[in-house]
Scaffold this active site. Structure first.
Site: not given
Length: 314
Positions: A156, A175, A242, A266, A271, A289-292
């Site tokens: 992502i 990272d 997250r 998001d 939640e 929470h609609i990312g996917a």
């Protein structure tokens, strides 16, 4: 016959693949409180984020061979305990990457031109206060030549980097497990390879105009007051990762002080009952929470999940 419980739904393409492979598939949801009494009937369980697969449920799953998660995060599954019982746990880490990245960038565009504020105020005040609103929302900014810091350069994070580079932004990736991210950027019929060397988070924080976080679930927040203090004044923060990876209380303080100009969020702590202070904050662009949640991502998730189930159970 092998029985699979799809408890949180699956795209029809993936469902048909499982049926064509000869499996008995149940798609009717079994409520969480009833699942313990029924889980022993099934050889495989597939969930999204709604169903919780904890130790007490796994202990009752005498036939279960595999748990599939449609999506990336595994925080609703006790993975280590499942694997200790010989149950394989799978997910679909790449299927929704583009959709989540596009949502993160959508929040950034929305903040840059005050779209989220305009959409709140125009229905109520646009008729009588048009000129006032125009003045209030006329201090937008362009994204080209600005710097986006990305925490987490997995699939992502890399998709987010591609989109940002495509509109002319500078990108700093962070990272600890990736030294160089190799990005394949497709433009029309051309493919450009860009090698992005990652930096330490402490080097990135004071350099980034905007910061987008894309890390797996963690037991402790990645961004707290200490990290906010190191950021530029007026930074924009994006979280389509997250709930819990950003300390929401520290974020609220940073928003109120102006340290964080705005946030695009998001995902939330607690939640499906987020903190009202986040939901009501004037400088937060928010989605539930609609990312996917795109048709393309859902089909890819269904297909990848079906392929992995077929391979594991055949």
């Amino acid at each position: 016959m092998t029985k699979i419980l799809i408890n949180d739904g699956i795209h029809p393409t993936g469902l048909n693949m499982l049926i064509d492979a000869g499996f008995e598939v149940q798609t009717e949801n079994i409520p969480q409180k009833e699942l313990g009494a029924r889980i022993g009937e099934f050889d495989a369980l597939c969930v999204r984020s709604a169903t919780k697969v904890r130790q007490d449920l796994i202990e009752k799953a005498g036939k279960l061979k595999i748990i599939g998660r449609g999506g990336v995060g595994l925080d609703n599954i006790d993975v280590a305990f499942a694997e200790s019982k010989g149950i394989k746990v799978i997910n679909t880490p790449g299927a929704s990457s583009r959709s989540v990245a596009e949502l993160a960038m959508a929040h950034l565009f929305s903040i840059a031109r005050s779209l989220y504020k305009s959409n709140r105020h125009m229905p109520r005040e646009g008729k009588t206060g048009f000129k006032t609103l125009k003045k209030s929302f006329s201090k937008g900014f362009e994204l080209q030549n600005k710097t986006l810091g990305i925490i987490g350069m997995g699939k992502i994070g890399q998709e987010t980097a591609k989109l940002a580079i495509g509109i002319g932004m500078d990108v700093i990736g962070v990272d600890p497990f990736i030294d160089v991210a190799v990005l394949e950027i497709e433009i029309l019929d051309q493919k450009i390879t860009h090698r992005l060397k990652t930096k330490n988070i402490d080097d990135m924080l004071p350099m980034a105009d905007f910061i987008s976080i894309h890390v797996p679930y963690t037991n402790a927040p990645v961004l707290t007051a200490d990290e906010f203090d190191k950021m530029k004044d007026g930074v924009v923060l994006l979280n389509a990762s997250r709930g819990g990876v950003v300390n929401e209380q520290d974020l609220l303080v940073a928003l109120d002080s102006g340290k964080v100009f705005a946030a695009g969020i998001d995902v939330y702590d607690n939640e499906p009952s987020p903190d009202l202070r986040i939901l009501n904050h004037p400088n937060v662009s928010m989605t539930p929470h609609i990312g996917a949640s795109t048709s393309e991502a859902q089909e890819r998730i269904g297909v990848e999940l079906a392929e992995k189930l077929i391979a594991a159970l055949s």
